[in-house]
Design a protein around this motif. Sequence first.
Motif, PDB file in Angstrom:
ATOM      1  N   LEU A  66     -53.697 -16.796 -61.053  1.00 48.21           N
ATOM      2  CA  LEU A  66     -53.102 -16.793 -59.712  1.00 48.21           C
ATOM      3  C   LEU A  66     -51.684 -16.224 -59.743  1.00 48.21           C
ATOM      4  N   LEU A  67     -50.875 -16.633 -60.733  1.00 48.21           N
ATOM      5  CA  LEU A  67     -49.523 -16.098 -60.855  1.00 48.21           C
ATOM      6  C   LEU A  67     -49.542 -14.596 -61.103  1.00 48.21           C
ATOM      7  N   TYR A  68     -50.473 -14.136 -61.934  1.00 49.88           N
ATOM      8  CA  TYR A  68     -50.571 -12.705 -62.202  1.00 49.88           C
ATOM      9  C   TYR A  68     -50.969 -11.943 -60.937  1.00 49.88           C
ATOM     10  N   THR A  69     -51.888 -12.505 -60.168  1.00 49.78           N
ATOM     11  CA  THR A  69     -52.313 -11.858 -58.924  1.00 49.78           C
ATOM     12  C   THR A  69     -51.175 -11.807 -57.915  1.00 49.78           C
ATOM     13  N   ILE A  70     -50.402 -12.893 -57.814  1.00 50.01           N
ATOM     14  CA  ILE A  70     -49.266 -12.922 -56.890  1.00 50.01           C
ATOM     15  C   ILE A  70     -48.232 -11.870 -57.280  1.00 50.01           C
ATOM     16  N   THR A  71     -47.985 -11.723 -58.593  1.00 53.96           N
ATOM     17  CA  THR A  71     -47.023 -10.715 -59.049  1.00 53.96           C
ATOM     18  C   THR A  71     -47.544  -9.308 -58.812  1.00 53.96           C
ATOM     19  N   LEU A  72     -48.842  -9.103 -59.049  1.00 54.44           N
ATOM     20  CA  LEU A  72     -49.417  -7.770 -58.919  1.00 54.44           C
ATOM     21  C   LEU A  72     -49.454  -7.300 -57.470  1.00 54.44           C
ATOM     22  N   ALA A  75     -46.130  -6.353 -53.347  1.00 55.68           N
ATOM     23  CA  ALA A  75     -45.835  -5.356 -52.311  1.00 55.68           C
ATOM     24  C   ALA A  75     -46.611  -5.624 -51.034  1.00 55.68           C
ATOM     25  N   LEU A  76     -47.768  -6.268 -51.138  1.00 52.13           N
ATOM     26  CA  LEU A  76     -48.562  -6.635 -49.965  1.00 52.13           C
ATOM     27  C   LEU A  76     -48.194  -8.011 -49.440  1.00 52.13           C
ATOM     28  N   LEU A  77     -47.936  -8.962 -50.341  1.00 52.22           N
ATOM     29  CA  LEU A  77     -47.745 -10.349 -49.929  1.00 52.22           C
ATOM     30  C   LEU A  77     -46.367 -10.600 -49.327  1.00 52.22           C
ATOM     31  N   ILE A  78     -45.328  -9.926 -49.822  1.00 54.32           N
ATOM     32  CA  ILE A  78     -43.974 -10.182 -49.299  1.00 54.32           C
ATOM     33  C   ILE A  78     -43.880  -9.842 -47.807  1.00 54.32           C
ATOM     34  N   PRO A  79     -44.314  -8.643 -47.351  1.00 59.52           N
ATOM     35  CA  PRO A  79     -44.294  -8.410 -45.888  1.00 59.52           C
ATOM     36  C   PRO A  79     -45.183  -9.371 -45.114  1.00 59.52           C
ATOM     37  N   LEU A  80     -46.321  -9.762 -45.705  1.00 63.09           N
ATOM     38  CA  LEU A  80     -47.223 -10.681 -45.011  1.00 63.09           C
ATOM     39  C   LEU A  80     -46.586 -12.059 -44.828  1.00 63.09           C
ATOM     40  N   LEU A 200     -41.832  -1.406 -40.659  1.00 63.58           N
ATOM     41  CA  LEU A 200     -42.850  -1.180 -39.631  1.00 63.58           C
ATOM     42  C   LEU A 200     -44.050  -2.093 -39.820  1.00 63.58           C
ATOM     43  N   SER A 201     -44.472  -2.287 -41.069  1.00 61.94           N
ATOM     44  CA  SER A 201     -45.608  -3.175 -41.323  1.00 61.94           C
ATOM     45  C   SER A 201     -45.279  -4.616 -40.943  1.00 61.94           C
ATOM     46  N   VAL A 202     -44.058  -5.064 -41.232  1.00 62.71           N
ATOM     47  CA  VAL A 202     -43.669  -6.428 -40.858  1.00 62.71           C
ATOM     48  C   VAL A 202     -43.655  -6.583 -39.341  1.00 62.71           C
ATOM     49  N   LEU A 203     -43.090  -5.599 -38.635  1.00 58.51           N
ATOM     50  CA  LEU A 203     -43.027  -5.689 -37.172  1.00 58.51           C
ATOM     51  C   LEU A 203     -44.421  -5.682 -36.547  1.00 58.51           C
ATOM     52  N   LEU A 204     -45.317  -4.842 -37.057  1.00 54.71           N
ATOM     53  CA  LEU A 204     -46.679  -4.821 -36.517  1.00 54.71           C
ATOM     54  C   LEU A 204     -47.404  -6.136 -36.777  1.00 54.71           C
ATOM     55  N   ILE A 361     -35.423 -10.768 -55.704  1.00 56.09           N
ATOM     56  CA  ILE A 361     -34.544 -11.239 -54.626  1.00 56.09           C
ATOM     57  C   ILE A 361     -35.334 -11.660 -53.375  1.00 56.09           C
ATOM     58  N   PRO A 362     -36.370 -10.895 -52.921  1.00 54.83           N
ATOM     59  CA  PRO A 362     -37.149 -11.389 -51.772  1.00 54.83           C
ATOM     60  C   PRO A 362     -37.808 -12.742 -52.041  1.00 54.83           C
ATOM     61  N   GLY A 363     -38.276 -12.953 -53.268  1.00 51.30           N
ATOM     62  CA  GLY A 363     -38.861 -14.245 -53.598  1.00 51.30           C
ATOM     63  C   GLY A 363     -37.848 -15.370 -53.550  1.00 51.30           C
TER      64      GLY A 363
END
Length: 393
Positions: A66-72, A75-80, A200-204, A361-363
């Motif tokens: 799970l940790l490896y998947t979160i790290t990988l 780029a998708l999870l942080i905006p989500l 743009l992805s975050v706003l949408l 930093i985002p984390g």
Amino acid sequence: MSEPEPLPSLAPGTPVGLVAEVAVAEGFEPPSGQDTPLRRRNPVLGIRRHLRAIRLVFNALLLLALLYTITLTKALLIPLVLAAFIGLALNPIVAFGARLRIPRWLTAMVLMIGLITGIGSGVGLLAQPAIGWFHGAPTAIRSFVPKLRSFTKPLEAANRATQTLVSGSSTRAAVPQSAPISISAWDVVSTAPKVLAAVLSVLLLVFFFLIYGDSMLRRLVEITPSFAYKRHAVTIVRGIQTEISRYLLTALLINASLGAITAGMLWLYKVPDPLLWGAVAMFANFIPYVGAIVTTTLLAVVCMLYANDASLEVFLPVLTFAGITAVEGNLITPLIQGASMRLSPIAILLWLLVWGWLWGIPGALLAVPMLTCTKLITERVRGWEWFAHIVQR
């Protein structure tokens, strides 16, 4: 002492293995520390221990995967995750408009226009001071070095005397020259599309969460098996939504007020670019303890660089900011948010360490909101109350 529970009565001549199986089925446990024929000949207890060990190993492997998947997929999870937090914070406004018979899409569009205007105005105000400070920092550092001569002269004299005693001659070490730091136009052009795509992805995502969030919740409730489960699920989800929205709006209001007070204080002390450092204080305050320490250190460096001379008056803005953050962290925030939102400092630091390691930093910025939301959720989910009990203060 109470006597041990007797074995189940069986017919004479029953094999010992059968006695062991019947005893286990009856719930009999031999006294600990005694090597009885029942313990020696019973394979069921050993199998249970092996199964428990295998389960622990599988849980550890699942956690690592799970940790490896979160790290990988960061780029998708942080905006989500960021869009989910913003959507939860703005959802009460959209719900209030819906109660007034205003379409959700209209309220969401007005909020998004306001959000885009605010972000654009903030970037326009802060981009030039940030780039100017970044370019002017090396020059300011070189101009500040002569101001420290009054403090460093005794150390230099002691250093020369030590070198004279050791080597017999006074030598002066050459100071290495640091390479100039610059940002080229190509760096800006190559980075801008990635930043714009992320924004743009975050706003949408926020826009569609505000419009279709309740519809998704309704469909999730519809798949529950019975009416009692549906009502329980709606109660839990609505309570979680309300608490998380209240926490996010309260934290944003407190941090924005801290940033505004910091900017005003620095303006009174005539520190350059007070709006920039007020914005830094606002965003850094989402990281408890660590954010205040980082901002205080940064302000100390800035005040020393732009000071006319090296004196203790240079640190007055830093001391004032430390007093403001102490009052905010120990009095204002606990008073407004209440005891239910307070988290253990150990849990906060461990959570910051984990998410800062995974997402950088985002984390670190999203760690404490995620921990608070997880605590609010686990308080209402049966079987997970232990997590909320551990992380609360």
